[in-house]
Design a protein around this motif. Sequence first.
Motif, PDB file in Angstrom:
ATOM      1  N   ASP B 263       0.852  -1.176   0.000  1.00 41.04           N
ATOM      2  CA  ASP B 263       0.000   0.000   0.000  1.00 41.04           C
ATOM      3  C   ASP B 263       0.901   1.243   0.000  1.00 41.04           C
ATOM      4  N   ARG B 302       2.945 -10.408   1.413  1.00 39.71           N
ATOM      5  CA  ARG B 302       2.130 -11.250   0.541  1.00 39.71           C
ATOM      6  C   ARG B 302       1.743 -10.407  -0.673  1.00 39.71           C
ATOM      7  N   PRO B 303       1.622 -11.000  -1.864  1.00 37.62           N
ATOM      8  CA  PRO B 303       1.391 -10.195  -3.069  1.00 37.62           C
ATOM      9  C   PRO B 303       0.196  -9.243  -2.987  1.00 37.62           C
ATOM     10  N   ASP B 304      -0.797  -9.557  -2.155  1.00 39.15           N
ATOM     11  CA  ASP B 304      -1.921  -8.626  -2.024  1.00 39.15           C
ATOM     12  C   ASP B 304      -1.709  -7.636  -0.891  1.00 39.15           C
ATOM     13  N   ALA B 305      -0.541  -7.646  -0.283  1.00 35.05           N
ATOM     14  CA  ALA B 305      -0.130  -6.647   0.711  1.00 35.05           C
ATOM     15  C   ALA B 305      -0.935  -6.696   2.012  1.00 35.05           C
ATOM     16  N   ARG B 306      -1.666  -7.763   2.271  1.00 39.50           N
ATOM     17  CA  ARG B 306      -2.468  -7.840   3.496  1.00 39.50           C
ATOM     18  C   ARG B 306      -1.682  -8.386   4.677  1.00 39.50           C
TER      19      ARG B 306
END
Lengths: 395, 395
Positions: B263, B302-306
Amino acid sequence: MRLLALICFSLLTHVAHSGELPGCPGNVGIGDRGLIIERATGSVVIVNSSRQEVLCRVEGLGDLSHASIVFSRDEQFAFVFGRDGGLSKIDVLNGRLETRVIQSGNAIGGAISQDGKVIAVSNYTPGGVRLFSTDNLQPLATVAAKTKSFPEGSKVVGLVDAPDNKMLFSLFDAGEIWQISLNNPTSPEVTKFEQVGRQPYDGLISPDGRYYMAGLFGEDGIALLDLWYPERGIQIILPDYGKGDEKLPVYKMPHLEGWAFADDHAFLPAVGRNQLLVASKGVWQLAHKIPLHGQPVFAMARPDARQIWVNFAFPENKWLQVVDTKAMKVVKKIEAGPGVMHMEFTPRGEHIWVSVRDESKVKVYDTATFALIKTLEVKSPSGIFFTARAHKIGL
Amino acid sequence: MRLLALICFSLLTHVAHSGELPGCPGNVGIGDRGLIIERATGSVVIVNSSRQEVLCRVEGLGDLSHASIVFSRDEQFAFVFGRDGGLSKIDVLNGRLETRVIQSGNAIGGAISQDGKVIAVSNYTPGGVRLFSTDNLQPLATVAAKTKSFPEGSKVVGLVDAPDNKMLFSLFDAGEIWQISLNNPTSPEVTKFEQVGRQPYDGLISPDGRYYMAGLFGEDGIALLDLWYPERGIQIILPDYGKGDEKLPVYKMPHLEGWAFADDHAFLPAVGRNQLLVASKGVWQLAHKIPLHGQPVFAMARPDARQIWVNFAFPENKWLQVVDTKAMKVVKKIEAGPGVMHMEFTPRGEHIWVSVRDESKVKVYDTATFALIKTLEVKSPSGIFFTARAHKIGL
């Protein structure tokens, strides 16, 4: 043994090389291959993006107007979604049609699940989403898009994959957004967001898988779902995004897949206006309007986010413009040829491939110098899809 | 002809299947393969990340402590950078060593150019960068890291690829950052940034290829070069990032490759402190400090930044912690086993692979449930590298 292996390799290579094109030899890495839709002939060509070369052609895929493609996680298989409800599985390595089913009367795109096990197709007739096994295209489940107000089933658009093995899609007629969880793909769990706005016509998910957005045909604005905070429900952002009160002549609704996320901004093709809109990410307020040559269709960000390449609706569809994201203005105009349909960057962004439908050519440009470095013969090309998409959320 | 082809396939498959492991069959897609370094035995294993399986082993790679890997753009070839100056080209599809050269006395990592034509290696002895052709590992050029203050040549660290076919690296002894342009790889153009800070010990480039950063061993702070504005030169950011005046006992300097961009924030392992630091992107000011179980080594998004997954220096190196980026706190602690060395997410983030050196195991966790889903036998595993890296800037 080694000699025998060598002889075998030669024979196999020869088998694959039959026909006028060089052929799609097996036993190579295909991280640099891609597929290009030949919409008029129901075929695709398989290309190599390192040597900029057409390798082979796969035929018999039905109506490919508005077709799109996703890839298996090993990249070996491409799943082609046709307009006529056809779903084809192509072996990208060996250049052949593996399986083909007609799964509905009228379809619009699809997605592959995060775990790689499920292909979902978005259908108009009958309205809903159908799920298939990636192994053999056997049907797993059907999610009929039936609502109280549309008991016959709504057309489904904007189907994308999301993290945690989920998918999202929009119901055009019913004005809803649904999420399905695919951990049990024969019985997918459905979560519904109702009254999201009138006639969502297309959807996208941000590259990090956080924001699902649906463009609205029946009113202005964009329906936004923040998947980090689903409990907040749908929010309408960019209330001026749309056709507006003036009822502008819109030659083609822009594709939402073409929204470009670069740095802290989203770059969106304006509807019916010769503008690229720039919105701040997170706050989702309009920050800039960049004047363009025509009505934009796709606005695509180079992987390093330094450039946005834009193509246009008829009658300006022979042009490309390049926007520099640092200067926030157009820095280059290129006459690519009649009927520019789609663009695809090589994964690390050094080249862009452009399909020029009415010239039956695909043109490859160097993105650093804007030089045309290769022209390929492809019949009425439209969508271009490189295998590296296999590894990305939402593509 | 088809029968002959079938017989040949069987024979070839048999050739590849020799040994106790199932083998690395050719003629398949390898977008879901990866390599794991076996540091004690100078070997690598090739794995399949869809079936979570070790396929085959390639031996004879020399000293692989601190080894790293990059991939060709078609993914077929892995280039392994050994500690002893060895550079090995491995055929990932067929599971065999293709070429190997000893290119220096002592090396530390390398990179592949955006156009896929040049492999660069970062050397300690003699200090500098050597360039090789990806085709055959023939030498193309040597960039000796000689400066006025270090005429004998500085150790080179933090070598990464950058957009526009460039590479960047840091000179440990001389305190400089150099950029090379590889459009003419036999005569690379060098741009030098001098006096960047004392003893840069590692470097990284942000995933969009915009920011190059070098961690400093000889002083606190981070040397930052914004490649969108190279004329602004080097800026020292996060002035408290480092060992500080207290001279903390630092068990292991954190890897900068392990900085996570998620993000609008960068997540950085603190030096010598049990903390994950959170800095705002662009402004580069410290926004949060998240308490951790030990001194962090890698912090990977993690690739989704979570989620950010963190491993630790000795004596806490059997633990993993997972930080939730929404809550900005640790949400899970996992005892993975003795000597956790490295982690790699599957490209779309559903799993993470963890190397547990002292147990000779690689463990695969589901990132949604934190469940251990598979344990693989790998001899003293360290770095894990999946082929999808081929398509990313800076990896």
